[in-house]
Design an enzyme around this catalytic site. Structure first.
Site, PDB file in Angstrom:
ATOM      1  N   ASP A  59      27.452  28.974 -64.203  1.00 13.39           N
ATOM      2  CA  ASP A  59      27.969  27.796 -64.769  1.00 13.39           C
ATOM      3  C   ASP A  59      26.588  27.292 -66.111  1.00 13.39           C
ATOM      4  O   ASP A  59      25.604  27.180 -65.398  1.00 13.39           O
ATOM      5  CB  ASP A  59      27.283  26.247 -63.856  1.00 13.39           C
ATOM      6  CG  ASP A  59      27.784  25.195 -64.542  1.00 13.39           C
ATOM      7  OD1 ASP A  59      28.612  24.788 -64.776  1.00 13.39           O
ATOM      8  OD2 ASP A  59      26.949  24.666 -64.910  1.00 13.39           O
ATOM      9  N   ASP A  67      24.259  22.110 -60.870  1.00 10.72           N
ATOM     10  CA  ASP A  67      24.871  23.211 -61.778  1.00 10.72           C
ATOM     11  C   ASP A  67      24.914  23.940 -60.485  1.00 10.72           C
ATOM     12  O   ASP A  67      25.649  25.163 -60.680  1.00 10.72           O
ATOM     13  CB  ASP A  67      23.450  23.296 -62.175  1.00 10.72           C
ATOM     14  CG  ASP A  67      22.660  22.156 -63.537  1.00 10.72           C
ATOM     15  OD1 ASP A  67      24.080  21.840 -64.084  1.00 10.72           O
ATOM     16  OD2 ASP A  67      22.308  22.205 -64.116  1.00 10.72           O
ATOM     17  N   GLU A 124      33.406  29.682 -66.607  1.00 11.03           N
ATOM     18  CA  GLU A 124      34.289  28.899 -66.875  1.00 11.03           C
ATOM     19  C   GLU A 124      34.559  28.667 -68.546  1.00 11.03           C
ATOM     20  O   GLU A 124      34.103  28.839 -69.371  1.00 11.03           O
ATOM     21  CB  GLU A 124      32.830  27.546 -67.069  1.00 11.03           C
ATOM     22  CG  GLU A 124      33.879  26.526 -67.029  1.00 11.03           C
ATOM     23  CD  GLU A 124      33.476  25.076 -66.031  1.00 11.03           C
ATOM     24  OE1 GLU A 124      34.655  24.244 -66.667  1.00 11.03           O
ATOM     25  OE2 GLU A 124      32.582  25.127 -65.757  1.00 11.03           O
TER      26      GLU A 124
END
Length: 668
Positions: free
Chosen positions: A457, A622, A541
């Site tokens: 992330d 996170d 991502e």
């Protein structure tokens, strides 16, 4: 005395004698001359200063004659000659100041000698009281005449000549008054020398000021003329460039089409062939005429008789840049392989541009190719194996038409390179980039397979948070260098455009930015290599960096460099046989509980920890997002080895459709 002492003494005497002789030669060249140095005519007063000087000379003559005759007891004849010489010296100084100074000095010496005889005689005769208290060796008229002559001399000759004249005047005065002397007189030598020094200093200052003004005027005129000439030349160059971009392109297209058209038609008639050949010939002649006109426009002297010349014979001999008819010799200064690579790059750029227009190329739409410029921040040339470049035994890089270049190697080349690209960045640094063929077996040995998988992330507070709970702090290279960059940018803004100091300041700013870029790139390389080597599967991502760069976090987003980092992960994963999975940007990784899978809803950025309302698990925002990224990519497994991510389930009938509401973007 020893022989060494005699030789040393002889050498010193010779050096002193040669120096004295040199000084005497300098004095002879400066003062033993009758050259003309006329006083320039005043702009506003015209001849008024000359008239005033002549009037002053007349008064000096009358005053000198009266003083020498009445007080000095000289007869009228000698007194008149001496007074006339002093007044004439002032008039002569208007045109020939050096001879005028000699005349004034000689007249003073003659008058002093004559008056001294009377003073000595008057000392012996006690009954004669008229000779007592006479100003000697300088009379009042003689002092005034000498001051005017020295002033006019200092105004028009070099400073050295004026100082020499003043020194000789002082020497003569000292010889008369200090060494020879007289009886019963009022000494005037000190006053005369002091006033002469003041006058000479004033004349030198006025002359320097006049020369400085004249030089400033000349420089201003030259600067204005040069600026006008360069402006005209730049305007002509701009017109020539626009003409070339518009006319030459169309004429070239017409010529090529006329040449290719007969081959596109089966059995074309002869008349058509002749017409197309005539069109092509006219286009070629128009191009030749255009080249001739462009050469004249670019020339610094377009009105020269040989500026308009026949095409192909070298137009515009004073052209500051190569004209189109000499483009072949200009291109011959570089390797032919470099030109071929430029053509291939242009072909690739046009192919991508047209494919983007047709929609067959993936990614954002690309614009048309642009011409290179020497003002570009990045410049590069590429040499393939056909260019016959090599690496010498001493570690230098030998390039065609350039020679052997000293290289600071960052690493040893594992195999023989197939091409090299020399790059010059905005900071003025030259970098050599080599293309080599890697060995898959060696790559597999370097990074063997592993069973680990990881989800990443990306963020701003922490650059990356891994699904195993590891947090990697953001270095914030740009933020840390902001103070230095601000100072360098401020210095650049204060420099005059086009000056060398501005170029130096621009280079300083570029080097500061290059230092930040290099540090960020090194950080990305180290982190990406570590993640690739330790994990077999990596999930990230797909962030919309372009959209985030339009928010108030733009500087921090650019400072992080997420796109560059993901690009490194992509090519390293492909090279070392790793799996890189990119999930959609609309996946609610920060809203979903990684334990039970319940979506808890959006949360503001200041919420860094939250508790799941369904299972009560406390999540770090996170770390939970990183676990969800890994789960969404299908890399997470259960204890029995089955994927956690469920398969596709058809929606129920009552859940399908919009039910009268506007549709919104939803996660797939």
């Amino acid at each position: 005395m020893s022989r060494v002492g005699r030789v040393t003494e002889t050498g010193i005497q010779r050096a002193f004698t040669s120096r004295v002789l040199r000084w005497l030669r300098v004095l002879r060249d400066d003062l033993w001359t009758a050259r003309a140095d006329p006083l320039p005519v005043s702009v506003w007063l015209r001849w008024l200063p000359h008239g005033l000087v002549c009037l002053a000379a007349f008064g000096i003559t009358l005053g000198g004659v009266a003083q020498l005759n009445d007080n000095g007891k000289l007869s009228v004849g000698p007194a008149f000659l001496i007074g006339l010489a002093q007044g004439g010296a002032v008039v002569l100084a208007l045109g020939r100041p050096v001879p005028a100074w000699w005349l004034s000095t000689v007249a003073m010496v003659v008058g002093a000698v004559a008056v001294r005889a009377q003073l000595m005689a008057g000392w012996n005769m006690a009954e004669d009281e008229t000779a007592h208290g006479f100003t000697w060796p300088w009379t009042a008229a003689g002092i005034i005449a000498q001051l005017l002559v020295l002033l006019l001399l200092a105004l028009r000759v070099r400073t050295r000549v004026s100082v020499e004249a003043l020194a000789l005047t002082a020497l003569v005065t000292y010889a008369l008054q200090g060494l020879w002397g007289a009886k019963d007189y009022t000494p005037t030598g000190v006053v005369a020398i002091a006033l002469s020094a003041v006058v000479v200093t004033l004349g030198i200052a006025l002359r320097g000021r006049r020369e400085a003004r004249a030089e400033l005027g000349r420089q201003t005129t030259l600067t204005a003329e040069e600026r006008a000439r360069r402006t005209l030349l730049e305007e002509r160059s701009r017109i020539a460039r626009e003409l070339h971009d518009v006319v030459a392109h169309h004429m070239s297209v017409i010529s090529i089409q006329a040449q290719v058209a007969p081959h596109l038609v089966a059995n074309p008639p002869e008349e058509l062939k002749e017409n197309l050949a005539g069109i092509r010939q006219n286009a070629i002649e128009a191009l030749a005429e255009l080249r001739r006109v462009l050469g004249v426009l670019r020339s610094e002297h377009p009105d020269a008789p040989d500026a308009l010349d026949e095409p192909g014979t070298g137009t515009a001999p004073h052209t500051p840049q190569p004209t189109l008819d000499r483009i072949a010799s200009w291109l011959g200064e570089v390797s032919a392989v470099v030109l071929q690579q430029s053509l291939r790059d242009a072909e690739t750029a046009y192919r991508n541009f047209f494919a983007s227009l047709k929609g067959t190329r993936k990614g954002p739409r690309t614009g048309p190719p642009r011409f290179k410029s020497r003002k570009d921040a990045r410049q590069s040339i590429r040499f393939t194996a056909n260019a016959r470049w090599n690496i010498t035994g001493s570690g230098r890089l030998s390039l065609p038409k350039i020679g052997a270049v000293k290289v600071k190697w960052s690493r040893t080349l594992p195999t023989t390179p197939t091409s090299v690209t020399v790059i010059k960045d905005a900071a003025g640094r030259y970098v050599a980039s080599f293309v080599i063929d890697t060995d898959p077996a060696a790559d597999a040995t370097r990074m063997p397979e592993t069973e680990r998988t990881i989800g990443i992330d990306l963020g701003l507070t922490h650059f990356a948070v891994l699904s195993d709970g590891t947090k990697i702090d953001s270095p914030r290279f740009l933020r840390r260098a902001e103070k230095k960059l601000k100072k360098a940018q401020k210095e650049l803004s204060r420099k005059q455009k086009g000056s060398k100091n501005r170029a130096k300041a621009r280079l300083k700013v570029a080097r500061a930015h290059a230092k930040v870029t290099d540090a960020r790139r090194e950080f990305h390389h180290q982190l990406s290599t570590k993640l690739i080597s330790e994990n077999q599967g990596i999930a990230v991502e797909d962030l919309s960096v372009k959209a985030l760069a339009r928010t108030r976090l733009a500087k921090s987003v650019h400072d992080a460099g997420w796109s560059s980092f993901i690009g490194m992960l992509e090519y390293k994963a492909q090279r070392y046989g790793r799996t890189l999975v990119t999930i959609g940007r609309f996946t609610p990784t920060s809203q979903t509980c990684s334990t039970c899978g319940v979506k808890d809803g959006p949360k503001p950025l200041n919420v860094r920890e939250w508790t799941c309302t369904a299972c009560g698990t406390v999540h770090d925002r996170d770390t939970n997002a990183a676990i969800n990224v890994k789960t969404a990519a299908g890399l997470a497994v259960t204890a029995c080895g089955a994927p956690v991510r469920p398969g596709a389930i058809p929606a129920q009938r009552e859940e399908t459709g919009s039910h009268g509401f506007l549709t919104e973007p939803r996660a797939a």
